[in-house]
Structure formats: structure tokens, C-alpha cells
Enzyme design. Structure first.
Site, PDB file in Angstrom:
ATOM      1  N   ASP A 116       0.845  -1.196   0.000  1.00 35.94           N
ATOM      2  CA  ASP A 116       0.000   0.000   0.000  1.00 35.94           C
ATOM      3  C   ASP A 116       0.887   1.256   0.000  1.00 35.94           C
ATOM      4  OD1 ASP A 116      -2.353   1.390   0.037  1.00 35.94           O
ATOM      5  OD2 ASP A 116      -3.187   0.378   1.770  1.00 35.94           O
ATOM      6  N   ASP A 131     -10.983   2.499  -2.992  1.00 32.87           N
ATOM      7  CA  ASP A 131     -11.346   1.268  -2.281  1.00 32.87           C
ATOM      8  C   ASP A 131     -12.808   0.910  -2.544  1.00 32.87           C
ATOM      9  OD1 ASP A 131      -8.884   1.564  -1.138  1.00 32.87           O
ATOM     10  OD2 ASP A 131      -9.611   1.686   0.925  1.00 32.87           O
TER      11      ASP A 131
HETATM   12  C1  GLA Z   1      -6.063   1.240   1.867  1.00 32.80           C
HETATM   13  C2  GLA Z   1      -6.193   0.165   0.799  1.00 32.80           C
HETATM   14  C3  GLA Z   1      -7.235  -0.861   1.237  1.00 32.80           C
HETATM   15  C4  GLA Z   1      -6.812  -1.486   2.546  1.00 32.80           C
HETATM   16  C5  GLA Z   1      -6.630  -0.380   3.580  1.00 32.80           C
HETATM   17  C6  GLA Z   1      -6.029  -0.920   4.861  1.00 32.80           C
HETATM   18  O1  GLA Z   1      -7.221   1.995   1.982  1.00 32.80           O
HETATM   19  O2  GLA Z   1      -6.546   0.738  -0.428  1.00 32.80           O
HETATM   20  O3  GLA Z   1      -7.380  -1.863   0.247  1.00 32.80           O
HETATM   21  O4  GLA Z   1      -5.638  -2.196   2.366  1.00 32.80           O
HETATM   22  O5  GLA Z   1      -5.750   0.632   3.110  1.00 32.80           O
HETATM   23  O6  GLA Z   1      -5.769   0.083   5.772  1.00 32.80           O
END
Ligand code: GLA
Length: 448
Positions: A167, A228
């Protein structure tokens, strides 16, 4: 929370020239992810629930991942290709150990990640883990700063990890520009094959020129392009619209070993109807997206299971040519048509209704959709019907439910075979009798 970062939109010339200092490595040259990865990931369904006292079943702990590994291996998922069990954020202890090494939370992962990897491997599955290119993960656990990249890659390899989701919270564009290629190099240097999933594009605006999709394809096996996913139909529509509205930029970037990732499948949770669940499965298959579920496999209902385990949809998703599909049309009637070319001159077609009134009867022909002249055999993916013959010039009608899809697998057939299945259809499917004249004419022409 990952957002296409307006803040980080501009990558300076200086940082671009710094990138030249990082030797580029062909992460996807290692033969992994030749088709889109399939599996299960904790985040969308279980988030950062660390409260194992009150919520033992659902908290982020080794038990959750063992439970899911049991389900994947015992309920027919593994045989269909769902092989990765992926830990997301919140698995770590709040501090690195005295050597600077990442460590799991001791209360929630008392056996350690190596033992968890063994558990998963013993069931014929693979383990994925999460880290963050930055000072902290998105939920505030220890991040992987540039100086920690090699150490963390080696740690994951020593634990037997098979997949890394990297990430990008809490870092700037320059750190990401250096860090994502460096992690690719560090993973390769461990000698352990690990699929590398990069969240990089989300943090730099998702599109060229900020995002260099050629470079991503060289260093990552898959990458998160956009927001997300959340447990709602709005979220699914929002994501799929972005992917298809931007297909000219992102569709050519995908191929064996390098995939766009519109995020997890949320089928089996709370936000999608049956029709909408089929729509997500259909469009994720058209897009050659990773099929990474985030749901509770312990309590999945049969309807969701049937969609996620649909063999025809999975084989379309996993087609070895690895060409990402495209949206062909958006009609004024709110019907949309999607297409993906497949191996052996076959295709997948999806007719989607964005209406909210009643099933819509959409009339068209393969010729109108751009198919070459000839005879085809058509298989309805969700109806599971026997293949039916269809000539490219023939008008046909599909009935598409609101927010639902009709999905077809179709391939060209040789004349003799077409005659044969036409005749079989006439006998077996009475509704096809209306096509009798057409078939007879065709038969006469074919023989003459
Ligand atoms: C980000 C990512 C998600 C998840 C969260 C975890 O938002 O895009 O897919 O991994 O972090 O904190």
C-alpha cells in the site's frame, strides 16, 4: 483510506530523474500471475477489527485466516483457482522488534506468520501479506520506509509468504517513485516467488501522465488503480464506470503477469442484490480483474456461492490470452454492452441494464455488435443452458433485469457443426422453432 491523491499529483522532474538511478527489474518476468490472481482477502469484510475479546470470530487474528484457509480448501474453492489467503492491514504489532523487523501482534497471531504460512501451504493454498510504502500503514501500524524495504522483503520470504500487497499511505510521490521499484527488486532478490501487488497508481492520480502503466507492468503483477471498494452497489458502479470510462488508458496495460485491479469481490456480503452480484462477477471477468473475494466464507449463502463458483465466468476471467475486455456501447436506453476476446477466437459478451424499472428486452444482432460474418455457438453463463446456434445476421433479444446482466460465452463454429446444433436446438428448445425458416434456409445454402 486510499484516495487518488490530488495532493501528490505532480511528480517533479527531479524525482523522475532519480528514478533513473533505480535499476528496473522485471517483476513479472518471473512467470507468476499469468492469469489474474484468485483468492480471498480480509479487508473489505473484516477491516481493522482488532477486538478479539468481544469479537473472536471476526477480529484480525490467525484464527480468521485459518478459518478461511479451511473453507477455501474444503468447500471447492481451491480447485476452481481461489488459492491466495491474503492478510490485509492491522496484522502487525505496533512496534518493530529490537532488530527492526516487522512482527505480528503477539496476542492475535501467537503462532507467528511462518506457522500460519505452513498451515495455509499444507492445504494447497498460498499466503499473502500486507505492508505499506510509507511511515505507517493506512491504519497506523509500522510502515516500510525506503531503508526498510530489503529487510521487509527478506522477512516475508523467510516466513514463506507468496504474495505482497504494498500500500502507499503516509509517503510522498518521490518516496513511492523510489520505493515501488525497489520493493520489486528486493522481492526478486529473495529468490522466493512472490506476487507483487502495488497500490501506487491510487496515490498518484490513477492515470497517465502521472501513472506510467508500462513501468507498472514491468515491476508489479497487479496494481490498484482506483478507490477502495465498499459494500454497496453505488461503490461497484463507481469503480466499474471509472475503469470503463478510462479503458483507453488502462486496458492496453493488462496482460499475463500484469493486471489492473478494481479491488475485491464483495459478493456474499450485505450490499449487493443477486442481480448486482452477477454484475460484479461478470464485469470483473470481462476486465480480467483479480478475483479476490472479501466475504465470510463460513456463512456464505448458496446464491453467492453459485455466482463466485460459476465455472464459465471463472474460465472467462482466467482466459490464457489475458486480454482485458472493453465497453462497446452505452445505449440511450441505459443498456450497456461489454466484450472480451478470448482464446480460440471465442468471446465473452455482457449486456448490462442500468435501468430501475423492469426487465428490458434488448434487440440486436452479432453483426451490429461488430462480430464477423458467420455462425456462432452461444452459451449463457448464468443460465447455464446448452450452447445455442446463432448466425451473425440474426436478430436476437435478451431480457436484462434491472442492475443485472446477461452474460454470454460465444465462439465461431464450423458449418457442419452449426447445422448439427441447430437441429438439436430445434428439437430440444421449442422457442427456437421461430428460427426454423432461418435454419432451413441456412441448411439449404450450406449444402448448395
Ligand atoms: C487502503 C487500501 C485498502 C486497505 C486499507 C487498509 O485503503 O486501499 O485496500 O488495504 O488501506 O488500511
Amino acid at each position: 483510506m486510499a484516495r487518488p491523491a490530488l495532493l501528490q499529483r505532480r511528480v517533479s522532474l527531479l524525482s523522475l530523474s532519480l528514478l533513473c538511478l533505480v535499476p528496473l527489474v522485471q517483476s513479472n518476468g518471473n512467470g507468476l500471475a499469468q492469469t489474474p490472481p484468485m483468492g480471498w482477502m480480509a479487508w473489505e469484510r473484516f477491516r481493522c477489527d482488532t477486538d478479539c475479546k468481544d469479537d473472536l470470530e471476526n477480529c484480525i487474528s490467525e484464527k480468521l485466516f485459518m478459518d478461511m484457509a479451511d473453507r477455501l480448501s474444503e468447500d471447492g474453492w481451491r480447485e476452481l483457482g481461489y488459492e491466495y489467503v491474503i492478510i490485509d492491514d492491522c496484522w502487525m504489532s505496533r512496534i518493530r522488534d529490537k532488530n527492526g523487523t516487522l512482527q505480528p501482534d503477539p496476542d492475535r497471531f501467537p503462532s507467528g506468520i511462518k506457522r500460519l504460512a505452513d498451515y495455509v501451504h499444507n492445504r494447497g493454498l498460498k499466503l499473502g501479506i500486507y505492508a505499506d510504502m510509507g511511515r505507517w500503514t493506512c491504519m497506523g501500524f509500522p510502515g516500510t520506509t525506503l531503508d526498510k524495504i530489503e529487510l521487509d522483503a527478506q522477512t516475508f520470504a523467510s516466513w514463506g509468504v507468496d504474495y505482497l500487497k504494498f500500500d502507499g499511505c503516509n509517503s510522498n510521490a518521490l518516496e513511492q517513485l523510489l520505493g515501488y521499484p525497489l520493493m520489486s527488486k528486493a522481492l526478486n532478490a529473495t529468490g522466493r516467488p512472490m506476487v507483487y501487488s502495488c497500490s501506487w497508481p491510487v496515490y498518484i492520480g490513477s492515470l497517465p501522465p502521472e501513472v506510467n502503466y508500462t513501468l507498472l507492468g514491468d515491476i508489479c503483477h497487479l496494481w490498484r488503480n482506483y478507490y477502495d471498494i465498499q459494500d454497496s452497489w453505488d461503490s461497484v458502479q463507481f469503480i466499474m464506470d471509472w475503469f470503463f470510462n478510462n479503458q483507453d488508458y488502462i486496458q492496453p496495460a493488462a496482460g499475463p503477469g500484469k493486471w489492473n485491479d478494481p479491488d475485491m469481490l464483495i459478493i456474499g456480503n450485505f450490499g449487493l442484490s443477486l442481480e448486482q452480484s452477477r454484475t460484479q462477477m461478470a464485469l470483473w471477468s470481462i476486465m480480467a480483474s483479480p478475483l479476490i473475494m472479501s466475504n465470510d466464507l463460513r456463512s456464505l449463502d448458496n446464491a453467492a456461492r453459485a455466482i463466485l463458483q460459476n465455472k464459465a465466468a471463472i474460465s472467462i476471467n482466467q482466459d490464457p490470452l489475458g486480454i482485458q475486455g472493453r465497453r462497446l456501447f452505452k445505449e440511450k436506453t441505459k443498456i450497456e454492452v461489454y466484450w472480451r476476446p478470448l482464446v480460440d477466437a471465442a468471446s465473452a459478451l455482457v449486456f448490462l441494464s442500468r435501468r430501475s424499472d423492469m426487465p428490458y428486452h434488448y434487440h440486436t444482432s452479432l453483426e451490429k455488435l461488430g462480430f464477423g460474418k458467420g455462425n456462432y455457438e452461444v452459451y449463457d453463463v448464468f443460465e447455464g443452458s446448452k450452447p445455442k446456434p446463432l448466425n451473425s445476421t440474426e436478430q436476437f433479444t435478451v431480457s436484462i433485469n434491472p442492475s443485472g446482466v446477461v452474460m454470454w460465452y460465444l465462439k465461431p463454429v464450423k458449418t457442419e457443426f452449426f447445422i448439427y446444433i441447430s437441429l438439436v436446438s430445434l428439437i430440444k428448445f421449442p422457442s427456437f422453432k421461430k428460427h426454423l425458416l432461418h435454419f432451413q434456409l441456412f441448411f439449404v445454402c450450406a449444402l448448395s
